[in-house]
Design a protein around this motif. Structure first.
Motif, mmCIF file in Angstrom:
data_model
loop_
_atom_site.group_PDB
_atom_site.id
_atom_site.type_symbol
_atom_site.label_atom_id
_atom_site.label_comp_id
_atom_site.label_asym_id
_atom_site.label_seq_id
_atom_site.Cartn_x
_atom_site.Cartn_y
_atom_site.Cartn_z
ATOM 1 N N LEU A 96 0.849 -1.191 0.000
ATOM 2 C CA LEU A 96 0.000 0.000 0.000
ATOM 3 C C LEU A 96 0.883 1.240 0.000
ATOM 4 C CD1 LEU A 96 -3.114 0.501 2.218
ATOM 5 C CD2 LEU A 96 -1.469 2.338 1.932
ATOM 6 N N CYS A 97 0.721 2.094 -0.996
ATOM 7 C CA CYS A 97 1.550 3.295 -1.078
ATOM 8 C C CYS A 97 1.049 4.336 -0.072
ATOM 9 C CB CYS A 97 1.510 3.874 -2.487
ATOM 10 S SG CYS A 97 2.363 5.462 -2.553
ATOM 11 N N GLY A 98 1.971 4.803 0.783
ATOM 12 C CA GLY A 98 1.585 5.809 1.773
ATOM 13 C C GLY A 98 2.285 7.130 1.553
ATOM 14 N N PRO A 101 1.318 11.968 -2.379
ATOM 15 C CA PRO A 101 0.119 12.046 -3.233
ATOM 16 C C PRO A 101 -0.954 11.026 -2.841
ATOM 17 C CG PRO A 101 2.097 12.214 -4.567
ATOM 18 C CD PRO A 101 2.555 11.854 -3.185
ATOM 19 N N CYS A 102 -0.538 9.808 -2.512
ATOM 20 C CA CYS A 102 -1.529 8.808 -2.111
ATOM 21 C C CYS A 102 -2.112 9.150 -0.739
ATOM 22 C CB CYS A 102 -0.892 7.418 -2.093
ATOM 23 S SG CYS A 102 -0.715 6.709 -3.748
ATOM 24 N N TRP A 103 -1.253 9.682 0.126
ATOM 25 C CA TRP A 103 -1.724 10.067 1.466
ATOM 26 C C TRP A 103 -2.767 11.170 1.363
ATOM 27 C CZ3 TRP A 103 -0.252 14.785 4.054
ATOM 28 C CH2 TRP A 103 -0.684 14.849 5.389
ATOM 29 N N ALA A 140 2.610 5.428 -9.477
ATOM 30 C CA ALA A 140 1.302 5.568 -10.120
ATOM 31 C C ALA A 140 0.544 6.706 -9.446
ATOM 32 C CB ALA A 140 0.525 4.263 -10.024
ATOM 33 N N CYS A 141 1.264 7.791 -9.129
ATOM 34 C CA CYS A 141 0.690 8.893 -8.348
ATOM 35 C C CYS A 141 -0.530 9.508 -9.028
ATOM 36 C CB CYS A 141 1.739 9.967 -8.117
ATOM 37 S SG CYS A 141 3.395 9.342 -7.859
ATOM 38 N N ALA A 142 -0.581 9.472 -10.364
ATOM 39 C CA ALA A 142 -1.724 10.064 -11.072
ATOM 40 C C ALA A 142 -3.007 9.301 -10.762
ATOM 41 C CB ALA A 142 -1.475 10.067 -12.580
HETATM 42 S S1 FES Z 1 2.602 8.531 -4.165
HETATM 43 FE FE1 FES Z 1 1.493 6.691 -4.308
HETATM 44 S S2 FES Z 1 2.053 5.946 -6.237
HETATM 45 FE FE2 FES Z 1 3.230 7.719 -6.053
#
Ligand code: FES
Length: 344
Positions: A96-98, A101-103, A140-142
């Motif tokens: 899980l990306c934290g 941008p994901c946060w 995959a921040c977008a």
């Molecule tokens: S910050 Fe979550 S994929 Fe880049």
């Protein structure tokens, strides 16, 4: 990054499968001789798949043995990258990306779902189906927030998640229902929600190629194969003359005569010289030259222009490199200092 350590409980042994060994060997062959360790990342990745999704210490040692490396070097890499699991994982392992941008887009909500359905970060669900870990940006921040799900067969991204879609994803994975990678909010890849806002003027697609791709432009589900052009009823009497001449076929490169300076049966005049002493020649070029019968400084020192052209062709070097790096002059000096007579 938090400290990453090897699992406390380790299997007694581990042996790479024949298929994994073969795959790792194919990777090592992509690098010059003596640089096989450059294949460490793919080797670890293949080994992780082979070991059931994680890397016991014995597996790290197996990689070290295959690549001829000190085990500590393998440990350094495996403990740095979160793509390498140092503890057993569930059938479906969720990263899980934290990162920011994901946060900002709700990663904490997804974390809460993982904690509720799987357990604390780094744990495996009671049925062994799911495990999860928080990692840094997965690129995959977008489509934030997102997770990567890995199992023995695939590593897919699930994007544009909400607490609801994340919960659904975990339920589907745990129960073996099919899941669809990509955006969960019906976006097409990373286009804006609701569809593309730019490059969508119909005029852009009129004219050239518009007839060739009618179904794509109309948005049909499966574009029909373009029809083969109809055969002309009768061949035109005379083919129209081409306005421009067809480019002449490139002449085949003349076969270079083998220069006298090359040997054919290996070094026959004592121990070969260390050609790497010539600036611009590394282990790769030295191996190439040896394979073509060049072993001595005096051979290089005796090259003429035709020899240089031929050698550049066979050792796959950059054109002009031999002259630019002054291999011949360097070889001449080295040959003299080695007490060997330079052949004219
Ligand atoms: S910050 Fe979550 S994929 Fe880049």
């Amino acid at each position: 990054m938090s400290s990453r350590r090897l699992a406390i409980r380790q299997p007694e042994s581990f042996a790479l499968s024949a298929a994994a060994k073969k795959e790792i060997t194919s990777w090592t062959k992509k690098y010059p001789k003596g640089r096989e360790r450059s294949a460490m990342i793919p080797a670890l990745w293949i080994t992780q798949k082979d070991a059931g999704g994680w890397l016991p210490e014995a597996a790290l040692r197996a990689v070290g043995d295959m690549l001829g490396m000190a085990y500590i070097r393998v440990y350094e890499v495996a403990t740095f990258y979160t793509m390498f699991n140092l503890e057993p994982v569930g059938v479906h392992h969720i990263q899980l990306c934290g990162t920011t941008p994901c946060w900002l887009r709700g990663a904490n909500d997804l974390k809460a779902v993982c904690e509720e359905k799987i357990g604390p970060k780094g744990s495996i669900s009671a049925d062994g189906k799911l495990s999860w870990l928080e990692v840094e940006c997965l690129g995959a921040c977008a489509n934030a927030p997102m997770v990567q799900v890995s199992n023995g067969e695939s590593d897919h991204y699930y994007e544009d998640l909400t607490a609801e879609t994340m919960a659904q994803l975990l339920d589907d994975l745990a129960s073996g229902r099919p899941v669809k990678p990509g955006p969960a909010n019906r976006r097409h890849t990373s286009e804006p929600e609701g569809g593309a806002l730019t490059l969508n003027s119909k005029g852009l697609y009129s004219g050239y190629k518009a007839k060739a791709l009618p179904n794509v432009a109309a948005g049909s589900k499966s574009p029909a194969k373009p029809k083969a052009p109809a055969k002309p009823k009768a061949a035109p009497k005379a083919a129209p003359k081409a306005k421009t001449k067809a480019p002449a076929k490139p002449k085949a490169a003349p076969k270079a005569a083998k220069p006298k300076v090359l040997y054919t049966d290996g070094p026959t005049d004592g121990a070969p010289d260390d050609l790497k002493k010539i600036k611009g020649i590394g282990p790769k070029f030295e191996g190439d030259l040896n394979s073509k019968g060049v072993y001595y400084f005096r051979q290089v020192a005796a090259w003429k222009k035709a020899d240089v052209t031929m050698v550049e062709g066979v050792i796959d070097s950059f054109p002009g490199r031999i002259e630019r790096d002054e291999w011949i002059a360097q070889a001449s000096v080295l040959a003299k200092s080695a007490g060997k007579k330079v052949k004219a």
